[in-house]
Structure formats: structure tokens, C-alpha cells
Design an enzyme around this catalytic site. Structure first.
Site, PDB file in Angstrom:
ATOM      1  N   HIS A 190       0.832  -1.208   0.000  1.00 52.42           N
ATOM      2  CA  HIS A 190       0.000   0.000   0.000  1.00 52.42           C
ATOM      3  C   HIS A 190       0.868   1.259   0.000  1.00 52.42           C
ATOM      4  O   HIS A 190       0.703   2.146  -0.844  1.00 52.42           O
ATOM      5  CB  HIS A 190      -0.911  -0.021   1.222  1.00 52.42           C
ATOM      6  CG  HIS A 190      -1.831   1.148   1.329  1.00 52.42           C
ATOM      7  ND1 HIS A 190      -3.145   1.105   0.929  1.00 52.42           N
ATOM      8  CD2 HIS A 190      -1.627   2.411   1.782  1.00 52.42           C
ATOM      9  CE1 HIS A 190      -3.710   2.280   1.134  1.00 52.42           C
ATOM     10  NE2 HIS A 190      -2.801   3.094   1.667  1.00 52.42           N
ATOM     11  N   GLU A 191       1.799   1.324   0.944  1.00 49.17           N
ATOM     12  CA  GLU A 191       2.647   2.515   1.036  1.00 49.17           C
ATOM     13  C   GLU A 191       3.602   2.612  -0.148  1.00 49.17           C
ATOM     14  O   GLU A 191       3.969   3.714  -0.570  1.00 49.17           O
ATOM     15  CB  GLU A 191       3.420   2.511   2.359  1.00 49.17           C
ATOM     16  CG  GLU A 191       2.545   2.480   3.608  1.00 49.17           C
ATOM     17  CD  GLU A 191       1.482   3.563   3.647  1.00 49.17           C
ATOM     18  OE1 GLU A 191       1.670   4.626   3.012  1.00 49.17           O
ATOM     19  OE2 GLU A 191       0.448   3.339   4.313  1.00 49.17           O
ATOM     20  N   GLU A 237      -4.374   7.787  -3.272  1.00 42.23           N
ATOM     21  CA  GLU A 237      -4.879   6.531  -2.724  1.00 42.23           C
ATOM     22  C   GLU A 237      -5.161   5.517  -3.831  1.00 42.23           C
ATOM     23  O   GLU A 237      -5.045   4.310  -3.618  1.00 42.23           O
ATOM     24  CB  GLU A 237      -6.149   6.794  -1.904  1.00 42.23           C
ATOM     25  CG  GLU A 237      -6.612   5.614  -1.074  1.00 42.23           C
ATOM     26  CD  GLU A 237      -5.646   5.220   0.035  1.00 42.23           C
ATOM     27  OE1 GLU A 237      -5.793   4.102   0.575  1.00 42.23           O
ATOM     28  OE2 GLU A 237      -4.766   6.025   0.372  1.00 42.23           O
ATOM     29  N   HIS A 289       1.926   4.559  -2.802  1.00 37.41           N
ATOM     30  CA  HIS A 289       2.096   5.998  -2.568  1.00 37.41           C
ATOM     31  C   HIS A 289       3.519   6.430  -2.967  1.00 37.41           C
ATOM     32  O   HIS A 289       3.703   7.471  -3.612  1.00 37.41           O
ATOM     33  CB  HIS A 289       1.881   6.316  -1.083  1.00 37.41           C
ATOM     34  CG  HIS A 289       0.459   6.267  -0.638  1.00 37.41           C
ATOM     35  ND1 HIS A 289      -0.535   7.026  -1.216  1.00 37.41           N
ATOM     36  CD2 HIS A 289      -0.141   5.548   0.358  1.00 37.41           C
ATOM     37  CE1 HIS A 289      -1.686   6.786  -0.599  1.00 37.41           C
ATOM     38  NE2 HIS A 289      -1.475   5.899   0.352  1.00 37.41           N
TER      39      HIS A 289
END
Length: 522
Positions: free
Chosen positions: A286-287, A316, A290
Site C-alpha cells: 500500500h505505502e 490513494e 504511494h
């Protein structure tokens, strides 16, 4: 008038403000990772001082003078990089100018300390310790909204969605606009209504299937997964999908996040639990999503709008795309599951790819948002959106928040928190003053579904490449469609240009039905 000289002057001034912001970002990262708790008070003063100086630089009267001088100049017209920069610089200038320096400093000071109070309150399961800080933050955010409302009304004077009698939206819209420019409360209610309507029967059908013993119980992922080996696998996967560790790093924190300090310095974090393999691995993916966006922004434009991410919803979309659409898919694990089995040879002994996929895609209503499955996650966001509206409008008193939170979870997901640590104290966002932030998570899911569907159509061999451990084509597609543009376009326009159509929740619902309907036979 020397247009080029004036343009370079204003962009230079904005870049100085961005440099101050990057300094504040380093302090924020340090505060969440390595700073001793004894430094809380001083860090609050440091954050307030930097915020005040940055505000002064970003709202200097000279910037307004230059923008006015260039307003009708050829350099400010059309779709050139210069014109796009000037449009966004003016937007930012007007929004910042609307805030008194004293309010900016007080917000920075208050939220810096409030985040540490939240950590202690959550640890001690003590909402009353945090409640005065939440009350103070709400008061400050209402002041911020009132200051910025005139800017928002000016840009949306002709909006057909305007609801003057909606007190909550009147306060919330200026805060939401800070994270997702152009988004409105009324529009979110429609989109979230479609998502709730589409998810409710799917969640119910999966629940019935689970009663019949269909699906994984998740026990496979609760075996012993040594933390150091988790870190090695997570870093290997992060590097393989494109995260550049020479321009970024991975650290440990209480609540995973990504901070883009600037060109060559993007920092992501996670937290590890030996008995929860999926928590850390998927938070890293997830990160990383980003981080890939931050690393894909044009370095030469850093410090100007064209070197910045366009919105949190689009940001996101990148994290959700890599975490869920790629990271929970069969092609990804076709390559990575054999590596995981070698890494955790004892824990995954006898496990099959099908069994592992069933475990990482297990659907079960839960209390904790960051541990939620892909199907129910948006319901967590909808709950927070509704509570934020009630809090910011004053309809819900903070004293009644724990009970209201528990009731909404029972009504929406059929689970009720036993304490505030697994209830209204589980997220850091409100302690950081991030009202208007939560909806961007679900918008990101909507955008991600549209982007991944379009990428799959544009890249016919994508699944085969992912099954070989090669994500380069997908990353290149995202670089071209999203990353390189910075803030040249508004968020919805950027997505529409990328996917060839308007914002639409249907691809998300179709994806969830296809993946989880197949797993659970519904």
C-alpha cells in the site's frame, strides 16, 4: 512586462515555501518513527514555527502582485506547463491567504501534541484523555472552514449540487476540498450510496457462504512469521514492483504512512506482527503505491504544482491499485508464493497457492479499518464520513462519539467494538486534524478500479507479466497516465483522461463481485 522573469520569480518564491514544507515533513516523519516521547512539547513548537514561516512565505503580498500582473498575460493562457502552474499557484495562494497565521500556527502546535495524546489514550483505552484535544481540533477546523469557504464558493458559484441548507456540507466542503480539489459532500453521498447499495448484498451473500464453511478462516496467516524475514520479503517485493530504495526507505511506526520529502527522498513505514503476516506485507505494498507516485513525479518541477500529487484520492488510487488489484491477485502470487514458501518454509509447509489466495482474500466484517478486507473496507470509510459530518456540524457531541461509533459498526457491519481502542481511537487522522481526508480512501478505490481496468485493456499481456514478477509495464503505464502530470489537471479530469470516461463506481463493484463472488461461490 517581462512575463518570463515574473513567472520565474513567483515559482521561486513558491519553491522556497515548499522547501520549508519538506523540513516540516522530515520532523513529522521523525516524530512518528524515532523521536523520544520526551520531545513532544518541543516538536510542537518547532512545527508551529515552521508552519508560521512557511505560511508567511506562501502568502507574501508580492506573490499576489505577480499573479495579478500575469493574470491576462499570454504565459497564463492555455494548457501550457506555465499556465497550469499559475492556475494552481493562484488557487493555493488564495486558500492560504484566507487563513490567519495565528490559526496555522495553532493548528500545527495543537495537532503535534494531540497525536501523542492519541497514542497514549489508545494504549490506555482512555477516550476522555483524548476528548479535549478532539474538541479543540474541531473548533480550529471549523475556523479553518469558515476562512476558506469564500474561496470555495467563488470556484463553485454555479454548482448544481449546492445545498445551502446543508449545514454539515457547508462546513465540510472547504475541508474536503483541501484533500480532493473539486469534490463536494453532495456528490460523495451519491457515490457512497451506490457503493453501499452494491456491497450490502455481496457482504450478506458471503456471510451466508461462510456459515456453510466456504472460504478460508485465515489461520494460515496467523502462524509464526519471523519479523526479520517479513521485512526481507516485503522489501524484495517493494523493489520488484519499482520502489527505488536509493531514493527511499522503509521504517517501522505505529500507523503506516508515506512521506514524500522531495526528489530522491521518499519514506514509507509499516508495522510488523509475527502472527499477522498480511498486516505488514500488504501495508508495505500500500505505502509502496504511494511511494511510486511520489518517485514518479517530475523532479525538475519539484516545488511547483506540476511537481506535486494532484489529490489524496488519486494518491490513494495508486496505493490501492498495488495493494489490492495487483497484490491480492493470482498473477502476483503465481510468482511470489514460491518465494514466500522458501522464506517461511516452516510456516507455509504444505500450503497451496489456492489456499494462500483464499487466506489473503478472506472476507470477514471486522472492527479495525487498516485490517479490513477489500470488500468491507469501503463500509469502514462510509462510517467515518458520516461521523465526521456529524462531528464537524455539531450534530454529534464528542462525548457521544464512542457510542455512535459502536452503533454504526453494529448496524453496518454487524460487529460492535468492546472498547474505544478498537473503536473511535483506532485511527490517527482526527488527532492530526485531517477532517475531510477519510473519503479520499474510497474515492481512491473507485479510481483504482477504473485505472486497473483500463491498464488491463491497454496492456493485453499484463497478467502474464505479473505472473513472471515483472510489473514494469504497469508502472510505466501509470507513470504516463498519472504520475508525470502532477497537478496539471483537476483530479476528476486526470482520471477521465486516463480511463476515457467519467468517474464511475461500477468498475469497483464489478471487480469485487468477480473476485470475491468467485472465491465464495456467490
Amino acid at each position: 512586462m517581462d512575463e518570463r522573469r515574473l513567472y520565474e520569480e513567483v515559482t521561486s518564491r513558491i519553491r522556497e515555501a515548499a522547501l520549508l514544507g519538506s523540513c516540516a515533513a522530515v520532523l513529522g516523519w521523525d516524530e512518528q518513527t524515532y523521536m523520544p516521547t520526551g520531545g513532544v512539547g518541543l516538536r510542537g513548537e518547532q512545527a508551529a514555527l515552521l508552519a508560521g514561516i512557511q505560511h508567511d512565505r506562501a502568502t507574501a503580498p508580492r506573490i499576489g502582485e505577480v499573479l495579478d500582473s500575469l493574470q491576462d498575460a499570454p504565459i497564463a493562457q492555455g494548457d501550457s506547463a506555465e499556465a497550469a502552474n499559475l492556475r494552481q499557484i493562484r488557487r493555493d495562494y488564495e486558500r492560504r491567504k484566507a487563513l490567519p497565521k495565528s490559526l496555522v500556527e495553532e493548528l500545527a502546535r495543537t495537532t503535534s501534541t494531540a497525536q501523542h495524546e492519541w497514542v497514549i489514550a489508545r494504549r490506555d483505552v482512555d477516550f476522555e484523555r483524548f476528548r479535549p484535544w478532539l474538541d479543540r481540533i474541531l473548533e480550529l477546523k471549523r475556523q479553518e472552514s469558515a476562512c476558506r469557504r469564500v474561496c470555495l464558493v467563488g470556484r463553485h458559484a454555479c454548482s448544481t449540487n449546492e445545498q445551502p441548507s446543508d449545514a454539515a456540507a457547508t462546513i465540510y466542503d472547504p475541508l474536503l476540498d483541501d484533500y480532493e480539489p473539486g469534490a463536494r459532500t453532495a456528490e460523495l453521498r451519491v457515490v457512497f450510496g451506490e457503493i453501499r447499495e452494491g456491497l450490502t448484498p455481496l457482504v450478506a451473500a458471503i456471510a451466508e457462504a461462510r456459515k456453510r464453511g466456504v472460504g478460508s478462516d485465515g489461520a494460515l496467516l496467523r502462524r509464526s512469521f519471523p519479523v526479520e524475514r517479513q521485512r526481507m520479503l516485503a522489501e524484495s517485493a517493494a523493489a520488484a514492483v519499482g520502489f527505488d530504495f536509493e531514493r527511499g526507505r522503509l521504517d517501522v511506526t505505529a500507523h503506516p504512512f508515506c512521506t514524500g520529502i522531495g526528489p530522491g527522498d521518499v519514506r514509507i513505514t509499516t508495522k510488523y506482527d509475527e502472527r499477522k503476516f498480511d498486516d505488514a506485507f500488504f501495508s508495505v505494498l500500500h505505502e509502496v503505491g504511494h511511494g511510486l507516485y511520489e518517485q514518479g513525479l517530475p523532479d525538475a518541477a519539484w516545488g511547483s504544482p506540476l511537481g506535486e500529487a494532484v489529490s489524496l484520492g488519486v494518491h490513494e488510487s495508486q496505493s490501492r491499485l498495488w495493494e489490492n488489484f495487483v497484490g491480492r491477485g493470482r498473477p502476483f502470487w503465481t510468482y511470489w508464493f514460491p518465494i514466500a514458501r522458501r522464506t517461511f518454509h516452516d510456516s507455509l509447509q504444505g500450503a497451496s497457492l489456492d489456499g494462500f489466495l483464499a487466506a489473503v482474500n478472506r472476507v470477514e466484517p471486522s472492527l479495525i479499518r487498516i485490517q479490513a478486507d477489500e470488500v468491507t473496507y469501503n463500509l469502514h470509510i462510509i462510517i467515518r464520513f458520516e461521523l465526521e459530518l456529524a462531528l464537524i456540524s455539531g450534530e454529534l457531541n464528542t462525548a457521544d462519539l464512542p457510542a455512535a461509533w459502536a452503533d454504526k459498526y453494529a448496524e453496518t457491519l454487524g460487529v460492535r467494538p468492546s472498547n474505544v481502542a478498537e473503536g473511535c481511537l483506532q485511527d490517527v487522522h482526527w488527532s492530526a486534524g485531517l477532517f475531510g481526508y477519510f473519503p479520499t480512501y474510497s474515492l481512491g478505490n473507485v479510481y483504482a478500479a477504473q485505472l486497473f481496468a483500463k491498464a488491463t485493456a491497454d496492456l493485453p499481456g499484463l497478467e502474464d507479466e505479473l505472473a513472471k514478477g515483472d510489473a514494469s509495464a504497469l508502472l510505466a503505464w501509470l507513470r504516463d497516465k498519472i504520475h508525470r502530470h502532477g497537478r496539471r489537471y483537476e483530479p476528476t479530469e486526470l482520471i477521465e483522461r486516463a480511463v476515457g470516461g467519467p468517474i464511475d463506481a461500477k468498475p469497483l463493484l464489478t471487480h469485487l463481485q468477480r473476485r470475491y463472488g468467485g472465491l465464495y461461490g456467490v
